[in-house]
Design a protein around this motif. Structure first.
Motif, PDB file in Angstrom:
ATOM      1  N   SER A  63       0.833  -1.194   0.000  1.00 30.67           N
ATOM      2  CA  SER A  63       0.000   0.000   0.000  1.00 30.67           C
ATOM      3  C   SER A  63       0.869   1.245   0.000  1.00 30.67           C
ATOM      4  CB  SER A  63      -0.896   0.010   1.246  1.00 30.67           C
ATOM      5  OG  SER A  63      -1.572   1.246   1.384  1.00 30.67           O
ATOM      6  N   SER A  65       0.463   5.029   1.030  1.00 27.42           N
ATOM      7  CA  SER A  65      -0.466   5.825   1.825  1.00 27.42           C
ATOM      8  C   SER A  65       0.109   7.197   2.128  1.00 27.42           C
ATOM      9  CB  SER A  65      -0.787   5.114   3.145  1.00 27.42           C
ATOM     10  OG  SER A  65      -1.336   3.832   2.925  1.00 27.42           O
ATOM     11  N   SER A  73      -3.573   7.527   8.040  1.00 26.38           N
ATOM     12  CA  SER A  73      -3.050   7.422   6.683  1.00 26.38           C
ATOM     13  C   SER A  73      -4.145   6.955   5.748  1.00 26.38           C
ATOM     14  CB  SER A  73      -1.879   6.437   6.632  1.00 26.38           C
ATOM     15  OG  SER A  73      -0.760   6.967   7.306  1.00 26.38           O
ATOM     16  N   THR A  74      -4.160   7.514   4.560  1.00 21.02           N
ATOM     17  CA  THR A  74      -5.147   7.127   3.552  1.00 21.02           C
ATOM     18  C   THR A  74      -4.434   6.446   2.397  1.00 21.02           C
ATOM     19  OG1 THR A  74      -6.640   8.951   4.083  1.00 21.02           O
ATOM     20  CG2 THR A  74      -6.863   7.970   1.902  1.00 21.02           C
ATOM     21  N   PRO A  75      -4.821   5.212   2.051  1.00 21.68           N
ATOM     22  CA  PRO A  75      -4.174   4.535   0.924  1.00 21.68           C
ATOM     23  C   PRO A  75      -4.610   5.157  -0.390  1.00 21.68           C
ATOM     24  CG  PRO A  75      -5.992   3.210   1.733  1.00 21.68           C
ATOM     25  CD  PRO A  75      -5.881   4.385   2.658  1.00 21.68           C
ATOM     26  N   VAL A  78      -2.950   0.620  -4.113  1.00 25.20           N
ATOM     27  CA  VAL A  78      -2.641  -0.711  -3.595  1.00 25.20           C
ATOM     28  C   VAL A  78      -2.072  -1.507  -4.753  1.00 25.20           C
ATOM     29  CG1 VAL A  78      -3.528  -2.814  -2.536  1.00 25.20           C
ATOM     30  CG2 VAL A  78      -4.498  -0.596  -1.888  1.00 25.20           C
ATOM     31  N   TYR A 100       5.265   3.438   1.775  1.00 28.47           N
ATOM     32  CA  TYR A 100       5.001   2.167   1.102  1.00 28.47           C
ATOM     33  C   TYR A 100       5.186   1.047   2.121  1.00 28.47           C
ATOM     34  CZ  TYR A 100       4.932   4.373  -3.501  1.00 28.47           C
ATOM     35  OH  TYR A 100       4.596   5.137  -4.592  1.00 28.47           O
ATOM     36  N   LEU A 103       1.353  -5.020   3.039  1.00 27.08           N
ATOM     37  CA  LEU A 103       0.110  -5.385   3.728  1.00 27.08           C
ATOM     38  C   LEU A 103       0.083  -6.868   4.065  1.00 27.08           C
ATOM     39  CD1 LEU A 103      -2.435  -3.367   1.562  1.00 27.08           C
ATOM     40  CD2 LEU A 103      -1.425  -2.719   3.750  1.00 27.08           C
ATOM     41  N   THR A 141      -4.663   7.309  -9.607  1.00 21.48           N
ATOM     42  CA  THR A 141      -4.359   7.671  -8.230  1.00 21.48           C
ATOM     43  C   THR A 141      -5.013   8.985  -7.828  1.00 21.48           C
ATOM     44  OG1 THR A 141      -2.247   6.491  -8.282  1.00 21.48           O
ATOM     45  CG2 THR A 141      -2.503   8.188  -6.603  1.00 21.48           C
ATOM     46  N   LEU A 196      -7.400   1.135   6.619  1.00 17.18           N
ATOM     47  CA  LEU A 196      -6.989   1.553   5.280  1.00 17.18           C
ATOM     48  C   LEU A 196      -8.087   2.349   4.578  1.00 17.18           C
ATOM     49  CD1 LEU A 196      -5.181  -1.700   4.134  1.00 17.18           C
ATOM     50  CD2 LEU A 196      -4.107   0.511   4.522  1.00 17.18           C
TER      51      LEU A 196
END
Length: 264
Positions: A63, A65, A73-75, A78, A100, A103, A141, A196
């Motif tokens: 991930s 983020s 944190s916001t992903p 992925v 990075y 996961l 993204t 996540l």
């Protein structure tokens, strides 16, 4: 996969050829590529740090983020099996824009940044591959980040699950590889998935239960499987491409949209 075995070298050569390298150049470059394995939770590099390697995922999930206003944190991306990542910072010669993190247990190929840069400057086919990858990825993204940051909790959960559907079924350079009607299992605990997606475990469970009731997910002890992969892909694409998407949609609204996309 020990890096010095014939099988590993053959695998590396095959992946380099897919990047547009000639037979000769792929053979010359292969010894520079290393195989590394990391445990779940391993931080490959942090936001603001130098990216020293371009990476390719053999197995696992990673991930990318960014910090959000609530100190979480916001992903924003992925990456799953078959994905290269890290090219943006290498090309721009800028620190990493995100954290990075692995996961799951993850195995990767690593190409030194200096060699990546050399190939990007001297090999047109390689540069073309990377340019296409970046163009597709930057758009995906930025659109996903808008939805994940501005969308309500319901949207964040559904879009977050759609990201995993894509990561588990896409290669980095072409459309889905999983057939219609098939499912993929997310090998991550639900409390981690909730984090996540930027929501509480309680809210995540509430929305997941409703999605499962309507046949979009399959739940079992410690497992969550995404069903009807093609519909999840269509959902993610529709949300990114539709300028009129509703960031504050309710779960009935999103369930109805999934149904419409499934019939399309």
């Amino acid at each position: 996969m020990p890096a010095d075995t014939p099988a590993a070298q053959g695998y590396v050569y095959k992946q380099l050829k897919r990047l547009g390298l000639s037979d000769t150049l792929a053979l010359q470059t292969a010894p520079m590529v290393k195989v590394q394995a990391f445990d779940a939770g391993k931080r490959l590099w942090s936001k603001g740090s130098e990216v020293k390697q371009w990476m390719f995922i053999i197995q696992g999930l990673v991930s990318a983020s960014v910090p959000t206003t609530n100190s979480e944190s916001t992903p924003i991306s992925v990456y799953g099996r078959g994905a290269w990542f890290g090219e943006q910072s290498i090309i721009n010669r800028k620190p990493s824009f995100a954290d990075y993190v692995c996961l799951t247990a993850t195995e990767v190929l690593t190409l030194p940044a200096a060699q990546f840069d050399h190939l990007f400057v001297t090999e047109p086919n390689f540069a073309r591959f990377v340019a296409k990858l970046m163009a597709w990825r930057v758009q995906k993204t930025s659109e996903t980040l808008t939805l994940m940051k501005l969308g309500n909790p319901c949207m964040r959960v559904v879009m977050g699950l759609a990201q995993f559907a894509e990561a588990l079924a896409y290669r980095s350079d072409r459309p889905p590889t999983i057939g219609f009607g098939e499912g993929v299992e997310i090998p991550i605990p639900q409390n981690t998935l909730a984090s996540l997606c930027g929501v509480s475990r309680t809210l995540f469970s509430e929305y997941v239960q409703q999605l499962a009731t309507h046949g979009w997910l399959k739940l079992s002890y410690g497992k969550l499987e995404i069903l009807s992969i093609h519909t999840w892909h269509a959902f993610a694409r529709s949300q990114r491409e539709d300028n009129q998407n509703t960031l504050n949609a309710s779960i009935p609204d999103l369930l109805a949209l999934l149904e419409r996309l499934d019939r399309a």
